[in-house]
Design a protein around this motif. Sequence first.
Motif, PDB file in Angstrom:
ATOM      1  N   VAL A 391      72.373 165.399 134.002  1.00 20.86           N
ATOM      2  CA  VAL A 391      71.297 164.014 134.338  1.00 20.86           C
ATOM      3  C   VAL A 391      69.883 164.529 133.910  1.00 20.86           C
ATOM      4  CG1 VAL A 391      70.141 162.838 136.347  1.00 20.86           C
ATOM      5  CG2 VAL A 391      72.705 163.349 136.119  1.00 20.86           C
ATOM      6  N   MET A 392      69.370 165.515 134.328  1.00 30.06           N
ATOM      7  CA  MET A 392      67.857 165.828 134.152  1.00 30.06           C
ATOM      8  C   MET A 392      67.568 165.988 132.686  1.00 30.06           C
ATOM      9  SD  MET A 392      66.996 165.265 136.905  1.00 30.06           S
ATOM     10  CE  MET A 392      67.683 164.933 138.509  1.00 30.06           C
ATOM     11  N   LEU A 393      68.490 166.698 132.016  1.00 30.67           N
ATOM     12  CA  LEU A 393      68.076 166.793 130.421  1.00 30.67           C
ATOM     13  C   LEU A 393      68.214 165.386 129.935  1.00 30.67           C
ATOM     14  CD1 LEU A 393      70.358 170.014 129.653  1.00 30.67           C
ATOM     15  CD2 LEU A 393      67.633 169.600 129.407  1.00 30.67           C
ATOM     16  N   GLY A 394      69.229 164.466 130.039  1.00 34.13           N
ATOM     17  CA  GLY A 394      69.318 163.547 129.375  1.00 34.13           C
ATOM     18  C   GLY A 394      68.042 162.442 129.760  1.00 34.13           C
ATOM     19  N   TRP A 395      67.934 162.381 131.228  1.00 35.80           N
ATOM     20  CA  TRP A 395      66.607 161.639 131.587  1.00 35.80           C
ATOM     21  C   TRP A 395      65.361 162.031 131.024  1.00 35.80           C
ATOM     22  CZ3 TRP A 395      63.488 162.632 136.451  1.00 35.80           C
ATOM     23  CH2 TRP A 395      62.994 161.174 136.766  1.00 35.80           C
ATOM     24  N   ALA A 396      65.326 163.413 130.941  1.00 36.64           N
ATOM     25  CA  ALA A 396      63.950 164.090 130.272  1.00 36.64           C
ATOM     26  C   ALA A 396      63.927 163.666 128.746  1.00 36.64           C
ATOM     27  CB  ALA A 396      63.945 165.598 130.465  1.00 36.64           C
ATOM     28  N   LEU A 397      64.602 163.869 128.129  1.00 39.04           N
ATOM     29  CA  LEU A 397      64.644 163.302 126.717  1.00 39.04           C
ATOM     30  C   LEU A 397      64.493 162.099 126.421  1.00 39.04           C
ATOM     31  CD1 LEU A 397      68.001 165.434 125.590  1.00 39.04           C
ATOM     32  CD2 LEU A 397      65.389 166.111 124.876  1.00 39.04           C
ATOM     33  N   ARG A 398      65.274 161.093 127.295  1.00 34.63           N
ATOM     34  CA  ARG A 398      64.767 159.475 127.021  1.00 34.63           C
ATOM     35  C   ARG A 398      63.572 159.385 127.251  1.00 34.63           C
ATOM     36  NH1 ARG A 398      66.468 154.640 128.728  1.00 34.63           N
ATOM     37  NH2 ARG A 398      68.211 154.561 127.313  1.00 34.63           N
ATOM     38  N   TYR A 399      62.907 159.588 128.365  1.00 36.74           N
ATOM     39  CA  TYR A 399      61.501 159.400 128.735  1.00 36.74           C
ATOM     40  C   TYR A 399      60.394 160.456 128.191  1.00 36.74           C
ATOM     41  CZ  TYR A 399      63.811 155.927 131.695  1.00 36.74           C
ATOM     42  OH  TYR A 399      64.611 155.101 132.146  1.00 36.74           O
ATOM     43  N   GLY A 400      60.868 161.431 127.968  1.00 36.11           N
ATOM     44  CA  GLY A 400      59.954 162.442 127.071  1.00 36.11           C
ATOM     45  C   GLY A 400      59.358 161.633 125.890  1.00 36.11           C
ATOM     46  N   GLY A 401      60.424 161.333 125.364  1.00 41.57           N
ATOM     47  CA  GLY A 401      60.419 160.544 123.855  1.00 41.57           C
ATOM     48  C   GLY A 401      59.369 159.235 123.991  1.00 41.57           C
ATOM     49  N   TRP A 402      59.657 158.583 125.091  1.00 46.09           N
ATOM     50  CA  TRP A 402      58.813 157.355 125.282  1.00 46.09           C
ATOM     51  C   TRP A 402      57.369 157.869 125.756  1.00 46.09           C
ATOM     52  CZ3 TRP A 402      61.646 153.523 129.179  1.00 46.09           C
ATOM     53  CH2 TRP A 402      62.688 152.888 128.552  1.00 46.09           C
ATOM     54  N   PHE A 403      57.086 158.852 126.261  1.00 44.00           N
ATOM     55  CA  PHE A 403      55.812 159.274 126.492  1.00 44.00           C
ATOM     56  C   PHE A 403      54.944 159.562 125.341  1.00 44.00           C
ATOM     57  CE2 PHE A 403      57.677 160.346 130.830  1.00 44.00           C
ATOM     58  CZ  PHE A 403      57.857 159.264 131.246  1.00 44.00           C
ATOM     59  N   GLY A 404      55.655 159.933 124.651  1.00 43.93           N
ATOM     60  CA  GLY A 404      54.864 160.461 123.193  1.00 43.93           C
ATOM     61  C   GLY A 404      54.739 159.510 122.153  1.00 43.93           C
ATOM     62  N   THR A 405      55.176 158.043 122.476  1.00 41.89           N
ATOM     63  CA  THR A 405      55.236 157.254 121.425  1.00 41.89           C
ATOM     64  C   THR A 405      54.289 156.011 121.997  1.00 41.89           C
ATOM     65  OG1 THR A 405      57.261 156.414 122.208  1.00 41.89           O
ATOM     66  CG2 THR A 405      57.098 157.832 120.177  1.00 41.89           C
ATOM     67  N   PRO A 406      53.764 155.062 121.114  1.00 43.71           N
ATOM     68  CA  PRO A 406      53.163 153.885 121.707  1.00 43.71           C
ATOM     69  C   PRO A 406      53.983 152.935 122.617  1.00 43.71           C
ATOM     70  CG  PRO A 406      52.688 154.379 119.389  1.00 43.71           C
ATOM     71  CD  PRO A 406      53.930 155.074 119.624  1.00 43.71           C
ATOM     72  N   ARG A 407      53.394 152.069 123.169  1.00 43.28           N
ATOM     73  CA  ARG A 407      54.260 151.087 123.999  1.00 43.28           C
ATOM     74  C   ARG A 407      54.855 150.051 122.805  1.00 43.28           C
ATOM     75  NH1 ARG A 407      51.583 149.208 129.655  1.00 43.28           N
ATOM     76  NH2 ARG A 407      52.502 147.255 128.791  1.00 43.28           N
ATOM     77  N   PRO A 408      55.721 149.529 122.869  1.00 44.85           N
ATOM     78  CA  PRO A 408      56.351 148.622 122.139  1.00 44.85           C
ATOM     79  C   PRO A 408      55.713 147.107 122.108  1.00 44.85           C
ATOM     80  CG  PRO A 408      57.987 149.129 123.880  1.00 44.85           C
ATOM     81  CD  PRO A 408      56.767 149.878 124.228  1.00 44.85           C
ATOM     82  N   ASP A 409      55.132 146.929 123.366  1.00 41.68           N
ATOM     83  CA  ASP A 409      54.420 145.604 123.388  1.00 41.68           C
ATOM     84  C   ASP A 409      53.010 145.763 122.460  1.00 41.68           C
ATOM     85  OD1 ASP A 409      52.972 147.103 125.098  1.00 41.68           O
ATOM     86  OD2 ASP A 409      53.598 145.812 126.834  1.00 41.68           O
ATOM     87  N   GLY A 410      52.575 147.018 122.255  1.00 48.70           N
ATOM     88  CA  GLY A 410      51.321 147.119 121.556  1.00 48.70           C
ATOM     89  C   GLY A 410      50.115 147.166 122.436  1.00 48.70           C
ATOM     90  N   ARG A 411      50.151 147.058 123.681  1.00 49.22           N
ATOM     91  CA  ARG A 411      49.120 147.336 124.741  1.00 49.22           C
ATOM     92  C   ARG A 411      48.798 148.797 124.998  1.00 49.22           C
ATOM     93  NH1 ARG A 411      50.929 143.825 129.865  1.00 49.22           N
ATOM     94  NH2 ARG A 411      48.601 144.648 130.512  1.00 49.22           N
ATOM     95  N   ASN A 412      47.570 148.916 125.511  1.00 48.67           N
ATOM     96  CA  ASN A 412      47.161 150.342 125.592  1.00 48.67           C
ATOM     97  C   ASN A 412      47.806 150.930 127.117  1.00 48.67           C
ATOM     98  OD1 ASN A 412      45.305 150.637 123.799  1.00 48.67           O
ATOM     99  ND2 ASN A 412      43.962 149.448 124.706  1.00 48.67           N
ATOM    100  N   GLY A 413      47.926 152.065 127.125  1.00 42.07           N
ATOM    101  CA  GLY A 413      48.345 152.614 128.561  1.00 42.07           C
ATOM    102  C   GLY A 413      49.863 153.138 128.289  1.00 42.07           C
TER     103      GLY A 413
END
Length: 413
Positions: A391-413
């Motif tokens: 659970v924690m490895l899968g969850w960390a990989l999913r969101y860890g990837g998101w945190f290091g990339t821009p928002r898909p909607d182009g907004r800041n934050g």
Amino acid sequence: MPRWRFNHLLLAPHRLAFFLAALMLATSALWWAALLLARALQWPLSPAVPAPLMHALLMGLGFMPLFFVGFLYTAGPKWLKLPAVSARSVLPALATVMTGWALAWFGLHWQLLMAAAGMGLVALGWTTLSLRFAHMVWCSRVSDKMHTSLASAACLVGAGVMWWVTLALVFDATPLLRTGIQMGIWWFLAPVFVVVSHRMLPFFSASIIESLDAWRPNWVLVVMLATLLLEGLVSVADLWWWPLPPALRWLQAGLETPLALLMLGLALRWGFIQSLKIRLLAMLHGGFVWLGVALALNAVSHGLMAASGDTVSLGLAPLHAMTMGYLGCTMFAMVTRISTGHGGRKESADNLVWSLYWVLQAAVVLRVSAAMLEVLSQTLTLAAVAAWCVVMLGWALRYGGWFGTPRPDGRNG
């Protein structure tokens, strides 16, 4: 696909804090799995601090406070109507905390003074973050600061607990270390979760399910916090004055039974049944149910202890229902919601996250069962930690990837 960059972690406090928390969580899960496997294979292990205490310390005070930073420094300014906090401004304190944990991890295995030095850095970083949040609460002019004030107070208690643990390591005082761990669970971690549950669960439910209202009287929160205070006092008393008199055990069970029923009743009042068709909401409610279950297990355990002169109990089952069940599942759901909503994505749990959540539920059931079934304890514990790692490895990989990339909607934050 956008490239992952460290600079993207500095776009918002939740990105940086959640990433570091996920890193700490995944590392701790793998470490504990390796340690349990080594013990099962009867490999010789002689760490500076007993493995169960290392486990309790790292799983309790390690990743959870980092998740608190991401939540409180993202939602807190909005609740307090203050300007947003920049991730760069909390980076030095978070770097101090992470450096401290790296040093403490090595020290817990090999050298107590190194562990104490590392824990001192953790305490310093967390104290800085807690005082800054307390200052934000103080400066706010909003009329309702009850939840933020209580969360801030719990975080300051957490700072005190971390300094307590540091001193326990300096003096190699195991009873003090055990006491600090119990205080950290019941008087720091759990109160923050209870405060957030009281504020957010009714609000989330009422905003999605039309038949519900955002009912959350203040007396409910007072009872919830008093319950945690009681459980903490009992846990500390058990460490220093065990065995306790049967009359006191019966009193504990008598108090915990109605409190457990109240928590389970709150889960129903706040829409547990109605939420089951909405994944993300069901995940939040499912975590809260474990609070009632943990108190019910505590009531049964203390009843058994009263009847047997403290020779029979449910062992660590109530504690793991509380930590893995309530704290773990609520953390999983809340961080998922913030990561999607503040990441420019639909606030929902997709098939991957939904599946991981149910594996997490299975991990909790396995670990609670392991504490109650001595014959199968080792097998069930290994199965539980394996599920926890998935659970924690899968969850960390999913969101860890998101945190290091821009928002898909182009907004800041």
